[in-house]
Design an enzyme around this catalytic site. Sequence first.
Site, PDB file in Angstrom:
ATOM      1  N   LYS A  19       0.879  -1.188   0.000  1.00  0.00           N
ATOM      2  CA  LYS A  19       0.000   0.000   0.000  1.00  0.00           C
ATOM      3  C   LYS A  19       0.906   1.224   0.000  1.00  0.00           C
ATOM      4  O   LYS A  19       1.499   1.580   0.999  1.00  0.00           O
ATOM      5  CB  LYS A  19      -0.858  -0.016   1.269  1.00  0.00           C
ATOM      6  CG  LYS A  19      -2.221   0.632   1.163  1.00  0.00           C
ATOM      7  CD  LYS A  19      -2.262   2.118   0.919  1.00  0.00           C
ATOM      8  CE  LYS A  19      -1.935   3.025   2.062  1.00  0.00           C
ATOM      9  NZ  LYS A  19      -1.771   4.433   1.658  1.00  0.00           N
TER      10      LYS A  19
ATOM     11  N   GLU B 251       9.725   1.287  10.689  1.00  0.00           N
ATOM     12  CA  GLU B 251      10.689   2.385  10.516  1.00  0.00           C
ATOM     13  C   GLU B 251       9.908   3.670  10.675  1.00  0.00           C
ATOM     14  O   GLU B 251       9.163   4.066   9.780  1.00  0.00           O
ATOM     15  CB  GLU B 251      11.356   2.301   9.139  1.00  0.00           C
ATOM     16  CG  GLU B 251      12.137   1.016   8.888  1.00  0.00           C
ATOM     17  CD  GLU B 251      13.379   0.872   9.745  1.00  0.00           C
ATOM     18  OE1 GLU B 251      13.729   1.812  10.479  1.00  0.00           O
ATOM     19  OE2 GLU B 251      13.986  -0.221   9.711  1.00  0.00           O
TER      20      GLU B 251
ATOM     21  N   CYS C 160      13.633  10.941   7.185  1.00  0.00           N
ATOM     22  CA  CYS C 160      13.626  10.533   8.604  1.00  0.00           C
ATOM     23  C   CYS C 160      15.009  10.728   9.210  1.00  0.00           C
ATOM     24  O   CYS C 160      15.135  10.942  10.405  1.00  0.00           O
ATOM     25  CB  CYS C 160      13.194   9.079   8.715  1.00  0.00           C
ATOM     26  SG  CYS C 160      14.097   7.996   7.613  1.00  0.00           S
TER      27      CYS C 160
ATOM     28  N   GLU D  68       9.423  16.354  14.946  1.00  0.00           N
ATOM     29  CA  GLU D  68       9.864  16.143  13.568  1.00  0.00           C
ATOM     30  C   GLU D  68       9.136  17.140  12.655  1.00  0.00           C
ATOM     31  O   GLU D  68       7.905  17.123  12.583  1.00  0.00           O
ATOM     32  CB  GLU D  68       9.506  14.708  13.182  1.00  0.00           C
ATOM     33  CG  GLU D  68      10.169  14.238  11.922  1.00  0.00           C
ATOM     34  CD  GLU D  68       9.822  12.791  11.608  1.00  0.00           C
ATOM     35  OE1 GLU D  68       8.710  12.353  11.933  1.00  0.00           O
ATOM     36  OE2 GLU D  68      10.680  12.112  11.017  1.00  0.00           O
TER      37      GLU D  68
HETATM   38  P1  NDP Z   1       2.023   8.211   7.831  1.00  0.00           P
HETATM   39  O1  NDP Z   1       2.205   7.417   9.065  1.00  0.00           O
HETATM   40  O2  NDP Z   1       1.017   9.269   7.814  1.00  0.00           O
HETATM   41  O3  NDP Z   1       1.696   7.246   6.601  1.00  0.00           O
HETATM   42  C1  NDP Z   1       2.487   6.136   6.280  1.00  0.00           C
HETATM   43  C2  NDP Z   1       1.641   5.112   5.554  1.00  0.00           C
HETATM   44  O4  NDP Z   1       0.690   4.571   6.467  1.00  0.00           O
HETATM   45  C3  NDP Z   1       0.838   5.709   4.405  1.00  0.00           C
HETATM   46  O5  NDP Z   1       0.799   4.790   3.343  1.00  0.00           O
HETATM   47  C4  NDP Z   1      -0.532   5.868   5.040  1.00  0.00           C
HETATM   48  O6  NDP Z   1      -1.588   5.916   4.109  1.00  0.00           O
HETATM   49  C5  NDP Z   1      -0.609   4.612   5.879  1.00  0.00           C
HETATM   50  N1  NDP Z   1      -1.648   4.609   6.913  1.00  0.00           N
HETATM   51  C6  NDP Z   1      -2.403   5.641   7.353  1.00  0.00           C
HETATM   52  N2  NDP Z   1      -3.263   5.204   8.315  1.00  0.00           N
HETATM   53  C7  NDP Z   1      -3.046   3.879   8.475  1.00  0.00           C
HETATM   54  C8  NDP Z   1      -3.598   2.867   9.319  1.00  0.00           C
HETATM   55  N3  NDP Z   1      -4.553   3.123  10.202  1.00  0.00           N
HETATM   56  N4  NDP Z   1      -3.117   1.616   9.217  1.00  0.00           N
HETATM   57  C9  NDP Z   1      -2.131   1.323   8.335  1.00  0.00           C
HETATM   58  N5  NDP Z   1      -1.564   2.235   7.510  1.00  0.00           N
HETATM   59  C10 NDP Z   1      -2.020   3.501   7.576  1.00  0.00           C
HETATM   60  O7  NDP Z   1       3.459   8.794   7.483  1.00  0.00           O
HETATM   61  P2  NDP Z   1       3.855   9.766   6.277  1.00  0.00           P
HETATM   62  O8  NDP Z   1       3.462   9.185   4.981  1.00  0.00           O
HETATM   63  O9  NDP Z   1       3.413  11.119   6.612  1.00  0.00           O
HETATM   64  O10 NDP Z   1       5.457   9.672   6.305  1.00  0.00           O
HETATM   65  C11 NDP Z   1       6.227  10.467   7.087  1.00  0.00           C
HETATM   66  C12 NDP Z   1       6.718   9.731   8.321  1.00  0.00           C
HETATM   67  O11 NDP Z   1       7.414   8.542   7.950  1.00  0.00           O
HETATM   68  C13 NDP Z   1       7.715  10.536   9.103  1.00  0.00           C
HETATM   69  O12 NDP Z   1       7.469  10.424  10.484  1.00  0.00           O
HETATM   70  C14 NDP Z   1       9.031   9.899   8.738  1.00  0.00           C
HETATM   71  O13 NDP Z   1      10.046  10.103   9.681  1.00  0.00           O
HETATM   72  C15 NDP Z   1       8.666   8.470   8.609  1.00  0.00           C
HETATM   73  N6  NDP Z   1       9.650   7.771   7.774  1.00  0.00           N
HETATM   74  C16 NDP Z   1      10.524   6.915   8.369  1.00  0.00           C
HETATM   75  C17 NDP Z   1      11.513   6.302   7.625  1.00  0.00           C
HETATM   76  C18 NDP Z   1      12.456   5.341   8.250  1.00  0.00           C
HETATM   77  O14 NDP Z   1      13.086   4.598   7.516  1.00  0.00           O
HETATM   78  N7  NDP Z   1      12.601   5.329   9.572  1.00  0.00           N
HETATM   79  C19 NDP Z   1      11.667   6.562   6.205  1.00  0.00           C
HETATM   80  C20 NDP Z   1      10.685   7.464   5.684  1.00  0.00           C
HETATM   81  C21 NDP Z   1       9.724   8.047   6.453  1.00  0.00           C
HETATM   82  P3  NDP Z   1      -2.087   7.353   3.558  1.00  0.00           P
HETATM   83  O15 NDP Z   1      -1.027   7.819   2.658  1.00  0.00           O
HETATM   84  O16 NDP Z   1      -3.340   7.056   2.863  1.00  0.00           O
HETATM   85  O17 NDP Z   1      -2.277   8.230   4.768  1.00  0.00           O
END
Ligand code: NDP
Length: 483
Positions: A174, A250, A286, A386
Amino acid sequence: MNNPYQLFIDGVWRDGSDGTRVPVINPATEEAFAEVCWGTPEDANLALDAAERALSGEWSTWSPTRRGRFLFAVAASVRRNAAKLAVLFSQEHGKPPHQAAGELEDAARYLEYFGGLADKLSGLTIDLGRGQLDYVLREPLGVTVHIAPWNYPLDIFCRSVAPALAAGNTCVVKPAEEISLVTLALTRLFQEEGIPAGVLNVIPGSGSVLGPVLTEDPRVRGIVFTGSVVTGRKVLQSAARNITPVVSMELGGKAASLVFVKDASELDGPAGGAAGAMAWNAGQSCGQRSRWYVRRDLYEPFIEKVIERVRGLRVGPFTEPGVQLGPLVSKKHYDNVMNYIRIGIEEGARLIAGGGRPEGVGDKGYFVAPTVFADCNNRMRIVREEIFGPVITIIPVDSLDEALALANDNMFGLSSEIWTSDITIAHSVAAKLDVGHVTINGSAAFGFEVPFGGVKQSGLGREGGPEAILAYTRLKNVWINLK
Ligand code: NDP
């Protein structure tokens, strides 16, 4: 708009079951340039059915060597198609072309790295003495679900899908709402290289709708999640329902950079790193070095050098040559980052660069000028939380112990770095930083060959490195009583 990008389920491209199509916005122009079909819970179930069926179909006859060669073939295809994919990527995400191209190359290298490990997995035998034989099989987990964020969509897709496939699992992915097209374009390359139906399924759509369906299903035997802490907690709760193994989480980061070089003549490296922390992916990383703890005698010279570097950064759309910093990914995220800039000013931090829209980009596009706050402290929200944009904070410190204490005083523990030419300081700081990844004398050095992941609320599990593939396997013990 014609020809929307569709879902990929059971080897077939299809619309979502309720026909929803969503416009895809170019963040540099705010104009829709394509449409993507969104999946429903019904589609998520079809994808899980397909992924489960595929486990006992043709895929189960592929040897590890064949799976590895397949991933190599996809990597080669990524490189052949890189120029075309990079344009789509920049259009959808806003990344300047060199950054889009860099991520495509990373994606190819993940595929090769884990492709190379596919035929190196093995079990073991255990000596129980005469009369018994015991051996341990290493098997794939089964159906794995991969939920990705928008900031490095290809990198993150390949760093989990590649080891999952190399180990013989099937995948349901997803992608994030903001950026599905380039993930679907990459998926097409897997199809062209002949992935059996159902082994890889990709469903764009809303995470709050699809996420629970995918993570609460008992057929799922491995979850890989990259995203925010808030969503990560929800995923862990869903996984608890069926005690589904979580391969890795992550989550966020708030990396510290400790500047302890000999004297002001050595500040070019860290100042370049600070500018890079704003320019690279527009700070939407991140691992972004967003907290700079600088020894007091270096503090003002460092600020001057950072300002000089920031002035040289070229901000604009990917279509302009030489651009180093593109727009943020979406209006929602732009508003969020702008709000943090307001918070920083209200908290009394000294704004020394940026602080709003950059000059010369017009009034369209989610552009934020590289923004530097000095005279910050650890009580400020801009230092603790963040921001995920081209914003950094600078904090003076009087000793290494103080810098270490402040660096570790954060809920995240993903990565951090130190700049020093003193080898003793370098190693002792590396040992004391409470993070999963330390860089010495360079910014944010990550790679597919090394373990990557955080401690504290930055998550659990490791991606990359030879051990990462083991997390996509389970052990089965076979005990034989010899007659
Ligand atoms: P989100 O947590 O908002 O979204 C991540 C994914 O989860 C999206 O595909 C989102 O879908 C999906 N999602 C939303 N709600 C649910 C749910 N209830 N159950 C399962 N999946 C769900 O994060 P962001 O996309 O805003 O990404 C930014 C964040 O990711 C930052 O905190 C960043 O630090 C972290 N990150 C960490 C990395 C690492 O390697 N440690 C690398 C890259 C980012 P939808 O898009 O539809 O909301």
